[in-house]
Design a protein around this motif. Structure first.
Motif, PDB file in Angstrom:
ATOM      1  N   GLY A   1      -0.453   2.069  -3.798  1.00 17.00           N
ATOM      2  CA  GLY A   1      -1.483   3.003  -4.640  1.00 17.00           C
ATOM      3  C   GLY A   1      -0.633   4.093  -5.380  1.00 17.00           C
ATOM      4  N   SER A   2       0.829   3.945  -5.930  1.00 18.95           N
ATOM      5  CA  SER A   2       1.218   5.229  -6.265  1.00 18.95           C
ATOM      6  C   SER A   2       2.113   4.734  -7.541  1.00 18.95           C
TER       7      SER A   2
ATOM      8  N   ILE B   1     -10.560  -1.452   3.051  1.00 19.74           N
ATOM      9  CA  ILE B   1     -11.518  -0.453   2.968  1.00 19.74           C
ATOM     10  C   ILE B   1     -12.331  -0.646   1.497  1.00 19.74           C
ATOM     11  N   LEU B   2     -11.469  -0.762   0.450  1.00 15.73           N
ATOM     12  CA  LEU B   2     -12.214  -0.968  -0.700  1.00 15.73           C
ATOM     13  C   LEU B   2     -13.169  -1.752  -0.950  1.00 15.73           C
ATOM     14  N   LEU B   3     -12.925  -3.135  -0.286  1.00 14.51           N
ATOM     15  CA  LEU B   3     -14.087  -4.332  -0.620  1.00 14.51           C
ATOM     16  C   LEU B   3     -15.149  -4.098   0.517  1.00 14.51           C
ATOM     17  N   THR B   4     -14.860  -3.521   1.877  1.00 18.90           N
ATOM     18  CA  THR B   4     -15.908  -3.132   2.798  1.00 18.90           C
ATOM     19  C   THR B   4     -17.040  -2.261   1.957  1.00 18.90           C
TER      20      THR B   4
ATOM     21  N   ARG C   1      10.572  -3.486   5.590  1.00 16.02           N
ATOM     22  CA  ARG C   1      10.011  -2.389   4.346  1.00 16.02           C
ATOM     23  C   ARG C   1       8.901  -3.405   3.584  1.00 16.02           C
ATOM     24  N   ARG C   2       9.313  -4.627   3.318  1.00 15.72           N
ATOM     25  CA  ARG C   2       8.215  -5.377   2.486  1.00 15.72           C
ATOM     26  C   ARG C   2       6.887  -5.498   3.419  1.00 15.72           C
ATOM     27  N   ARG C   3       6.921  -5.635   4.799  1.00 16.74           N
ATOM     28  CA  ARG C   3       5.817  -5.896   5.388  1.00 16.74           C
ATOM     29  C   ARG C   3       4.963  -4.714   5.255  1.00 16.74           C
ATOM     30  N   LYS C   4       5.645  -3.442   5.530  1.00 18.12           N
ATOM     31  CA  LYS C   4       5.385  -2.119   5.356  1.00 18.12           C
ATOM     32  C   LYS C   4       4.303  -1.969   3.919  1.00 18.12           C
ATOM     33  N   SER C   5       4.846  -2.042   3.017  1.00 18.33           N
ATOM     34  CA  SER C   5       3.978  -1.818   1.599  1.00 18.33           C
ATOM     35  C   SER C   5       2.548  -2.943   1.486  1.00 18.33           C
ATOM     36  N   ALA C   6       3.075  -4.076   2.207  1.00 16.99           N
ATOM     37  CA  ALA C   6       2.123  -4.920   2.077  1.00 16.99           C
ATOM     38  C   ALA C   6       0.932  -4.728   3.036  1.00 16.99           C
ATOM     39  N   SER C   7       1.218  -4.412   4.124  1.00 13.55           N
ATOM     40  CA  SER C   7       0.142  -3.760   5.144  1.00 13.55           C
ATOM     41  C   SER C   7      -0.572  -2.669   4.596  1.00 13.55           C
ATOM     42  N   VAL C   8       0.030  -1.757   3.949  1.00  7.14           N
ATOM     43  CA  VAL C   8      -0.709  -0.665   3.302  1.00  7.14           C
ATOM     44  C   VAL C   8      -1.757  -1.311   2.265  1.00  7.14           C
ATOM     45  N   ALA C   9      -1.368  -2.362   1.521  1.00  5.23           N
ATOM     46  CA  ALA C   9      -2.084  -2.950   0.559  1.00  5.23           C
ATOM     47  C   ALA C   9      -3.221  -3.569   1.196  1.00  5.23           C
ATOM     48  N   ARG C  10      -3.002  -4.373   2.152  1.00  3.36           N
ATOM     49  CA  ARG C  10      -3.899  -5.077   3.052  1.00  3.36           C
ATOM     50  C   ARG C  10      -4.994  -3.911   3.515  1.00  3.36           C
ATOM     51  N   GLU C  11      -4.768  -2.893   4.032  1.00  2.93           N
ATOM     52  CA  GLU C  11      -5.626  -1.836   4.715  1.00  2.93           C
ATOM     53  C   GLU C  11      -6.389  -1.332   3.579  1.00  2.93           C
ATOM     54  N   ARG C  12      -5.794  -1.161   2.490  1.00  2.00           N
ATOM     55  CA  ARG C  12      -6.285  -0.515   1.286  1.00  2.00           C
ATOM     56  C   ARG C  12      -7.550  -1.273   0.735  1.00  2.00           C
TER      57      ARG C  12
END
Ligand SMILES: Nc1ncnc2c1ncn2[C@@H]1O[C@H](COP(=O)(O)OP(=O)(O)OP(=O)(O)O)[C@@H](O)[C@H]1O
Ligand SMILES: [Mg+2]
Lengths: 269, 108
Positions: free
Chosen positions: A220-221, B22-25, B8-19
């Motif tokens: 998101g950046s 939250i949004l969809l909830t 590193r890839r998993r990191k940004s994907a897991s941020v995406a998943r969490e975002r």
């Protein structure tokens, strides 16, 4: 004097939203006051800019006069001169009227140096509305036949839909995105010169295809904030400075899958 | 060799998943469908307006939607010299205007 830029394309999914966020952030990074406005059919820009949890009011609330512009603008958490006006997610798209949009754009012009309008592809309502009030168009094109063809159609439309009251032609620029140096090297992708030749628009920049773009949107950046040193971010920053009138030599993305990349199993950034 | 890339890839994907979670909830939940925010804004404003004159254009509504709780901020600018005399003494200390902040938490 404020500049209103519409980021447009004929074909969908070519990188307009990515571009709006990246260019907007790049301009704001130079200290310019920037509002990025989402005219798209589906709300997306807020996600790419990481503001999705903070949207209360959208563009339609402002055009209808329910709230003031200042109440709907969301300030970026990282850059203090960067603001977002979100698209309506659920409400009736016909609620977006020409007069309403004209009023909001006029008001944005007073406060900001740049108004960047992300728009839907093609001739959707939001797209033509945003076009009508823009001074500058950035036509986002992928080096690929259908995208170039559809860009040609949108360029024709740009002249037809521009606010004729201003009695002038719109300033149009070509931005080539998702350029893949490896494919270009193999001769499997349309050549940049050919695209420019066919569309005959001045080139604003060439943005390479890069995983950094995906990573940035996951987080998101805008890519120009998330990793300013990456190839796509540098290409976007250069494009932003060209928009500002600076004379920046065009940096041709090259295949950098050399020794470093091979060592680390990395694709060309 | 490429041990750090998958990480590193998993990191940004897991941020995406969490975002997205939250949004969809929120998009599927009550605060989307029942117009909760405009409603809260109106009722809070009405309550405050009983005591002081409120300029609706000077009201800022902010939200930060979270996983467990959301933070709703309603900033209401209250003029220095509100009508009812009962409030006068307290507000004399303020300069141009006072801002009352109201935080509402909602669990998910
Ligand atoms: N330079 C790039 N390198 C890699 N991926 C990219 C690049 N630019 C855009 N993308 C990806 O392409 C997809 C579409 O991009 P984007 O949403 O910006 O397109 P769009 O033109 O706004 O689409 P739409 O027409 O649906 O609004 C996204 O997944 C985005 O991450
Ligand atoms: Mg888009």
């Amino acid at each position: 004097m404020a500049q209103v830029v519409v980021v447009t394309s004929g074909k969908g999914g070519v990188g307009k939203t990515t571009t709006s966020a990246a260019l907007g952030a790049a301009l704001a990074q130079t200290g310019e006051r920037v509002a990025v406005v989402d005219f798209a059919g589906l709300r997306n820009l807020d996600l790419v800019m990481g503001a999705e949890r903070r949207v209360v009011y959208d563009l339609i609330y402002v055009t209808q006069g329910t709230v003031k512009l200042s109440q709907a603008l969301i300030r970026d958490k990282r850059l203090e001169t960067l603001y977002l006006l979100a698209a309506s997610q659920t409400r009736d798209k016909d609620a977006l009227t020409d007069e309403g949009v004209a009023k909001v754009i006029a008001e944005l012009r007073e406060t900001f140096d740049w108004v960047i309008c992300d728009s839907p592809a093609g001739i959707e309502r939001g797209s033509t509305l945003a076009m009508r009030h823009a001074d500058v168009a950035v036509v986002v094109t992928n080096p690929e036949v259908s995208s170039v063809r559809d860009s040609d159609r949108i360029i024709g439309l740009l002249d037809a839909k521009t606010d004729s009251a201003r009695g002038e032609h719109m300033d149009k620029h070509l931005l080539i995105t998702r350029y893949n140096p490896v494919r270009a090297g193999r001769g499997d992708m349309l050549n940049v010169d050919d695209v420019i030749d066919i569309l005959s628009l001045p080139l604003l920049g060439i943005i390479p295809e890069s995983d950094e773009v995906l990573r940035a949107s996951n987080l998101g950046s805008p890519v120009t904030i998330n990793n300013p040193k990456s190839a796509p971010a540098r290409a976007y920053s250069d494009a932003a400075r060209r928009l500002m009138g600076e004379d920046i030599p065009m940096d041709f993305p090259t295949d950098r899958s050399g020794i470093f990349s091979k060592l680390f199993g990395r694709k060309a950034a | 060799m490429s041990w750090f890339m998958p990480f590193r890839r998993r990191k940004s994907a897991s941020v995406a998943r969490e975002r997205l979670q939250i949004l969809l909830t929120h998009e599927r939940g009550a605060d989307n469908h029942s117009n909760l925010i405009p409603l809260l804004r109106e009722e809070v404003l009405a309550a405050v307006a009983k005591y002081v004159t409120v300029d609706v254009d000077k009201v800022q509504v902010k939200i930060d939607r979270g996983k467990e709780i959301s933070l709703l901020e309603i900033d209401i600018e209250i003029p220095c010299d509100p009508e009812p005399s009962s409030l006068k003494r307290r507000d004399r200390t303020s300069r141009a205007a006072r801002s009352q902040r109201l935080a509402v938490s909602s669990a998910h």
